[in-house]
Write an enzyme that holds these catalytic residues in place. Structure first.
Site, PDB file in Angstrom:
ATOM      1  N   ARG A 166       0.859  -1.196   0.000  1.00  0.00           N
ATOM      2  CA  ARG A 166       0.000   0.000   0.000  1.00  0.00           C
ATOM      3  C   ARG A 166       0.887   1.236   0.000  1.00  0.00           C
ATOM      4  O   ARG A 166       0.627   2.206  -0.692  1.00  0.00           O
ATOM      5  CB  ARG A 166      -0.938  -0.014   1.207  1.00  0.00           C
ATOM      6  CG  ARG A 166      -2.217  -0.827   1.028  1.00  0.00           C
ATOM      7  CD  ARG A 166      -1.976  -2.222   0.496  1.00  0.00           C
ATOM      8  NE  ARG A 166      -3.135  -3.059   0.382  1.00  0.00           N
ATOM      9  CZ  ARG A 166      -3.518  -3.976   1.288  1.00  0.00           C
ATOM     10  NH1 ARG A 166      -2.800  -4.184   2.380  1.00  0.00           N
ATOM     11  NH2 ARG A 166      -4.584  -4.710   1.066  1.00  0.00           N
ATOM     12  N   ASP A 195       0.596  -7.178  -3.150  1.00  0.00           N
ATOM     13  CA  ASP A 195      -0.837  -6.961  -2.904  1.00  0.00           C
ATOM     14  C   ASP A 195      -1.428  -6.267  -4.127  1.00  0.00           C
ATOM     15  O   ASP A 195      -0.723  -6.000  -5.107  1.00  0.00           O
ATOM     16  CB  ASP A 195      -1.067  -6.154  -1.613  1.00  0.00           C
ATOM     17  CG  ASP A 195      -2.344  -6.615  -0.893  1.00  0.00           C
ATOM     18  OD1 ASP A 195      -3.409  -6.595  -1.532  1.00  0.00           O
ATOM     19  OD2 ASP A 195      -2.253  -7.003   0.288  1.00  0.00           O
ATOM     20  N   HIS A 266      -5.816 -10.698  -3.669  1.00  0.00           N
ATOM     21  CA  HIS A 266      -4.886  -9.579  -3.476  1.00  0.00           C
ATOM     22  C   HIS A 266      -3.802  -9.583  -4.545  1.00  0.00           C
ATOM     23  O   HIS A 266      -2.623  -9.411  -4.241  1.00  0.00           O
ATOM     24  CB  HIS A 266      -4.271  -9.644  -2.070  1.00  0.00           C
ATOM     25  CG  HIS A 266      -5.226  -9.229  -0.993  1.00  0.00           C
ATOM     26  ND1 HIS A 266      -5.525  -7.923  -0.726  1.00  0.00           N
ATOM     27  CD2 HIS A 266      -5.980  -9.956  -0.130  1.00  0.00           C
ATOM     28  CE1 HIS A 266      -6.400  -7.843   0.270  1.00  0.00           C
ATOM     29  NE2 HIS A 266      -6.710  -9.074   0.636  1.00  0.00           N
ATOM     30  N   ASP A 332      -5.933 -14.860   1.953  1.00  0.00           N
ATOM     31  CA  ASP A 332      -7.028 -14.098   2.571  1.00  0.00           C
ATOM     32  C   ASP A 332      -7.898 -13.413   1.522  1.00  0.00           C
ATOM     33  O   ASP A 332      -7.440 -13.083   0.423  1.00  0.00           O
ATOM     34  CB  ASP A 332      -6.467 -13.043   3.534  1.00  0.00           C
ATOM     35  CG  ASP A 332      -5.506 -12.079   2.838  1.00  0.00           C
ATOM     36  OD1 ASP A 332      -4.750 -12.537   1.958  1.00  0.00           O
ATOM     37  OD2 ASP A 332      -5.516 -10.887   3.161  1.00  0.00           O
ATOM     38  N   GLU A 333      -9.147 -13.200   1.900  1.00  0.00           N
ATOM     39  CA  GLU A 333     -10.066 -12.318   1.181  1.00  0.00           C
ATOM     40  C   GLU A 333     -10.109 -12.554  -0.329  1.00  0.00           C
ATOM     41  O   GLU A 333      -9.987 -11.619  -1.115  1.00  0.00           O
ATOM     42  CB  GLU A 333      -9.689 -10.860   1.472  1.00  0.00           C
ATOM     43  CG  GLU A 333      -9.797 -10.515   2.952  1.00  0.00           C
ATOM     44  CD  GLU A 333      -9.487  -9.056   3.252  1.00  0.00           C
ATOM     45  OE1 GLU A 333     -10.291  -8.431   3.950  1.00  0.00           O
ATOM     46  OE2 GLU A 333      -8.431  -8.564   2.813  1.00  0.00           O
ATOM     47  N   TRP A 399      -6.314 -13.952  11.941  1.00  0.00           N
ATOM     48  CA  TRP A 399      -6.436 -12.474  11.928  1.00  0.00           C
ATOM     49  C   TRP A 399      -7.862 -12.002  12.168  1.00  0.00           C
ATOM     50  O   TRP A 399      -8.066 -10.945  12.743  1.00  0.00           O
ATOM     51  CB  TRP A 399      -5.884 -11.889  10.625  1.00  0.00           C
ATOM     52  CG  TRP A 399      -6.728 -12.082   9.397  1.00  0.00           C
ATOM     53  CD1 TRP A 399      -6.771 -13.195   8.601  1.00  0.00           C
ATOM     54  CD2 TRP A 399      -7.636 -11.145   8.806  1.00  0.00           C
ATOM     55  NE1 TRP A 399      -7.643 -13.015   7.559  1.00  0.00           N
ATOM     56  CE2 TRP A 399      -8.192 -11.755   7.656  1.00  0.00           C
ATOM     57  CE3 TRP A 399      -8.044  -9.844   9.129  1.00  0.00           C
ATOM     58  CZ2 TRP A 399      -9.133 -11.128   6.836  1.00  0.00           C
ATOM     59  CZ3 TRP A 399      -8.967  -9.206   8.310  1.00  0.00           C
ATOM     60  CH2 TRP A 399      -9.499  -9.846   7.181  1.00  0.00           C
ATOM     61  N   TYR A 424      -3.814  -5.436  15.351  1.00  0.00           N
ATOM     62  CA  TYR A 424      -3.640  -4.634  14.133  1.00  0.00           C
ATOM     63  C   TYR A 424      -3.214  -3.225  14.560  1.00  0.00           C
ATOM     64  O   TYR A 424      -4.016  -2.439  15.054  1.00  0.00           O
ATOM     65  CB  TYR A 424      -4.927  -4.610  13.309  1.00  0.00           C
ATOM     66  CG  TYR A 424      -5.016  -5.752  12.304  1.00  0.00           C
ATOM     67  CD1 TYR A 424      -4.432  -6.985  12.578  1.00  0.00           C
ATOM     68  CD2 TYR A 424      -5.665  -5.599  11.088  1.00  0.00           C
ATOM     69  CE1 TYR A 424      -4.498  -8.036  11.665  1.00  0.00           C
ATOM     70  CE2 TYR A 424      -5.745  -6.643  10.161  1.00  0.00           C
ATOM     71  CZ  TYR A 424      -5.162  -7.853  10.462  1.00  0.00           C
ATOM     72  OH  TYR A 424      -5.224  -8.887   9.556  1.00  0.00           O
ATOM     73  N   PHE A 425      -1.944  -2.938  14.348  1.00  0.00           N
ATOM     74  CA  PHE A 425      -1.401  -1.667  14.822  1.00  0.00           C
ATOM     75  C   PHE A 425      -1.684  -0.517  13.844  1.00  0.00           C
ATOM     76  O   PHE A 425      -1.268   0.621  14.090  1.00  0.00           O
ATOM     77  CB  PHE A 425       0.097  -1.788  15.117  1.00  0.00           C
ATOM     78  CG  PHE A 425       0.417  -2.665  16.311  1.00  0.00           C
ATOM     79  CD1 PHE A 425      -0.587  -3.199  17.108  1.00  0.00           C
ATOM     80  CD2 PHE A 425       1.736  -2.952  16.649  1.00  0.00           C
ATOM     81  CE1 PHE A 425      -0.291  -4.008  18.211  1.00  0.00           C
ATOM     82  CE2 PHE A 425       2.052  -3.750  17.751  1.00  0.00           C
ATOM     83  CZ  PHE A 425       1.036  -4.281  18.522  1.00  0.00           C
ATOM     84  N   TRP A 473      -0.671  -2.685   8.444  1.00  0.00           N
ATOM     85  CA  TRP A 473      -1.148  -2.453   7.067  1.00  0.00           C
ATOM     86  C   TRP A 473      -1.033  -0.961   6.806  1.00  0.00           C
ATOM     87  O   TRP A 473      -1.368  -0.141   7.670  1.00  0.00           O
ATOM     88  CB  TRP A 473      -2.599  -2.929   6.934  1.00  0.00           C
ATOM     89  CG  TRP A 473      -2.739  -4.376   7.306  1.00  0.00           C
ATOM     90  CD1 TRP A 473      -3.194  -4.871   8.487  1.00  0.00           C
ATOM     91  CD2 TRP A 473      -2.398  -5.508   6.504  1.00  0.00           C
ATOM     92  NE1 TRP A 473      -3.162  -6.243   8.463  1.00  0.00           N
ATOM     93  CE2 TRP A 473      -2.676  -6.660   7.261  1.00  0.00           C
ATOM     94  CE3 TRP A 473      -1.878  -5.659   5.210  1.00  0.00           C
ATOM     95  CZ2 TRP A 473      -2.451  -7.952   6.775  1.00  0.00           C
ATOM     96  CZ3 TRP A 473      -1.662  -6.941   4.721  1.00  0.00           C
ATOM     97  CH2 TRP A 473      -1.943  -8.066   5.498  1.00  0.00           C
ATOM     98  N   GLU A 475      -2.276   1.335   4.408  1.00  0.00           N
ATOM     99  CA  GLU A 475      -3.139   2.202   3.592  1.00  0.00           C
ATOM    100  C   GLU A 475      -2.989   3.659   3.997  1.00  0.00           C
ATOM    101  O   GLU A 475      -2.878   4.554   3.155  1.00  0.00           O
ATOM    102  CB  GLU A 475      -4.616   1.794   3.764  1.00  0.00           C
ATOM    103  CG  GLU A 475      -5.018   0.522   3.046  1.00  0.00           C
ATOM    104  CD  GLU A 475      -4.820  -0.719   3.894  1.00  0.00           C
ATOM    105  OE1 GLU A 475      -4.067  -0.667   4.891  1.00  0.00           O
ATOM    106  OE2 GLU A 475      -5.414  -1.762   3.552  1.00  0.00           O
TER     107      GLU A 475
END
Ligand code: ACM
Length: 533
Positions: A166, A195, A266, A332-333, A399, A424-425, A473, A475
């Site tokens: 990201r 990703d 991803h 994932d996802e 997760w 998740y920081f 993450w 973003e």
């Protein structure tokens, strides 16, 4: 008289009080003594042989950077030395990263159960150094309090993750990030390299992955869905030579890098470069410019022989670069809608007697696992890999809370806990944060009080919990200072969760020790979140 003045000068300017013992993560046993070892330019580092040279170099670099002191490395010493030593590597030990540290008048003695243990012991020694002293042309004397510390970690996996897709972070900052892990006695760096928003690792066989996949033509402005697009080309990637250097840098700190190549979802960046990987090869795929996976938006790999062999080729190069036993393959996802609408996928499912797309995902993951296992490595996948049936040897990274990890442990699979709440920081550590963060509030106290071993597991099942990890993450994390703001001080809390004995953890005691740790952050010039509790 001159001597008296000199002594007086030392008394008032010099070495003040020795450091209180405020170690984070809290060691297993600390026995404080009375008195101090004096570290100065005259002190030497004693090594009996070549082992522990990395630990000596790390310590010397630290002294140079923060106190302006360099110590000689010697093979013999009688007084005022720091011995870095370890027990024979071949001796099997329950705690290979354990160490004993003894400080007395004449010497500091760090004996690790292995070289890694010695290195972890050096991190403790660093925390015995004064935090208020500034470099003054090397004329300093640093007091180290007499103490005997016996220490070893609770978990074999103690990790931090960083998403470089990201937003991209340069080589020097990746090294700095690895140093942050080292200073917290962590031993795994999970490097999220690919990703939708960018492919960040050079693959020689498929150069378009970085020629095309490493660059996006813009990025949304503000929080998703954004107030527009900045239209600025953004990207970057690591060459294989840079990656080799970073892997060595981490190994010198006894940190293993777990590379992640996310598949079969991803993967918009890969699809932009090689559209034939997708379910609609004649589409024009683009490297994603927005965040999230949002239903139909992000296409995924088609589970064709071409795509599977392509990813095997990629992993082949990845495994040559990264010696890690663990290779993270994402999972994932995955937007199954693309498979649901693909004639090829429907045909394949029919042929193989699969009842749904989850089983198709399992088929894909198991094919990849077989390949990775054939090279003597083990896959890690996000907890979605449980759906449709776990690959036989897979490690599950939980997760979406802990339930995936709990289910996997009950199926006798190894697990790494990284539940989005509280690990998740990228989520805010303040009720109200000035800067943009991902949704949710994960304050440091929740991190500190988290236990990776759920009460739902019995003693036998609990053994499958390898440890835990904090995820970052990126973003809304566009630069290194923001990385620091998000991980500090939560990383210090996490280090204690994964290293210290559960019964020794105490939030009030931790806060007391953090007062000293904040001064250490200041010494390191870290941009930490200042009022997180
Ligand atoms: C994840 O946060 N998608 C693993």
């Amino acid at each position: 008289m001159k001597r008296l003045i000199y002594l007086f000068a030392i008394l008032i300017t010099g070495i003040a009080h020795s450091q209180e013992i405020n170690i984070i993560p809290k060691p297993v046993e600390v026995k404080a003594g009375k008195g101090d070892f004096i570290l100065s330019e005259k002190t030497s580092i004693l090594l009996y042989n070549d082992s522990n040279k990395q630990s000596a170099d790390f310590f010397n670099d630290y002294l140079e950077k923060y106190y302006g002191i360099q110590l000689r490395i010697v093979a013999n010493a009688k007084e005022n030395f720091i011995l870095l030593n370890n027990i024979n590597e071949n001796r099997t030990t329950e705690h290979p990263e354990g160490y004993q540290l003894k400080v007395n008048k004449n010497s500091v003695d760090i004996t690790g159960q292995s070289e890694a243990g010695t290195f972890r012991g050096v991190q403790t020694l660093i925390q015995l150094l004064p935090v208020n002293q500034q470099p003054e042309n090397g004329n300093q004397q640093l007091k180290i309090p007499f103490v005997t510390i016996t220490d070893y970690p609770r978990f074999p996996y103690r990790g931090m993750h960083l998403d470089v897709s990201r937003h991209f972070f340069p080589v020097d900052y990746i090294k700095k990030y690895i140093d942050f892990l080292a200073l917290h006695k962590m031993n795994y760096f999970h490097w999220h390299l690919t990703d939708d928003q960018g492919w960040r690792i050079e693959i020689k066989k498929y150069p378009k992955l970085t020629e095309i996949g490493a660059w996006r033509d813009g990025t949304i402005i503000g929080k998703y869905p954004g107030t527009g697009n900045d239209g600025i080309r953004y990207g970057g990637y690591y060459t294989q030579e840079q990656i080799k250097a970073i892997v060595k840098y981490a190994a010198d700190r006894y940190i293993t890098i777990v590379p992640e190549i996310d598949m079969p979802g991803h993967d918009m960046a890969a699809l932009a470069a090689y559209p034939q990987l997708g379910t609609r090869p004649d589409s024009v795929y683009k490297v994603a410019q927005t965040w999230g996976i949002f239903g139909k938006f992000n296409n995924v790999l088609s589970p064709t022989e071409y795509a599977i062999h392509f990813m095997e080729d990629v992993l082949n190069e990845v495994m040559q670069l990264f010696p890690s036993k663990y290779i993270h393959i994402g999972g994932d996802e995955v937007s199954k809608i693309w498979w649901h609408n693909s004639t090829f996928c429907l045909q394949l499912m029919k042929e193989k007697g699969m009842k749904d797309e989850h089983e198709l995902q399992s088929y894909f993951i198991q094919r990849i696992e077989k390949f990775v296992n054939s090279k003597g490595r083990t896959i890690i996948g996000w907890d979605e890999i449980l759906e449709g049936g776990l690959a036989p040897n897979a490690v599950v990274m939980s997760w979406r809370g802990e339930k995936g990890g709990i289910a996997a442990a009950k199926q006798n699979h190894n697990v790494i806990m990284t539940p989005d709440n509280p690990l998740y920081f990228n989520r805010s550590q303040l009720q109200k944060d000035d800067s943009l963060t991902a949704g949710g509030y994960n304050p440091i106290e929740n991190v500190y009080t988290y236990d990776p071993v759920s009460k739902e597991l019995n003693t036998a099942q609990a053994k499958y919990i390898l440890g835990a990890q904090g995820n970052l993450w990126t973003e809304y994390i566009t630069n290194p200072r923001k990385v620091e703001y998000m991980i500090f001080p939560r990383i210090s809390a996490l280090s204690e969760v994964v290293w210290s004995k559960k019964e020794d953890r105490n939030w009030n005691d931790f806060k007391k020790r953090m007062a000293c740790q904040f001064k250490r952050y200041d010494l390191w010039k870290i941009n930490y979140c200042k009022n997180s509790y």
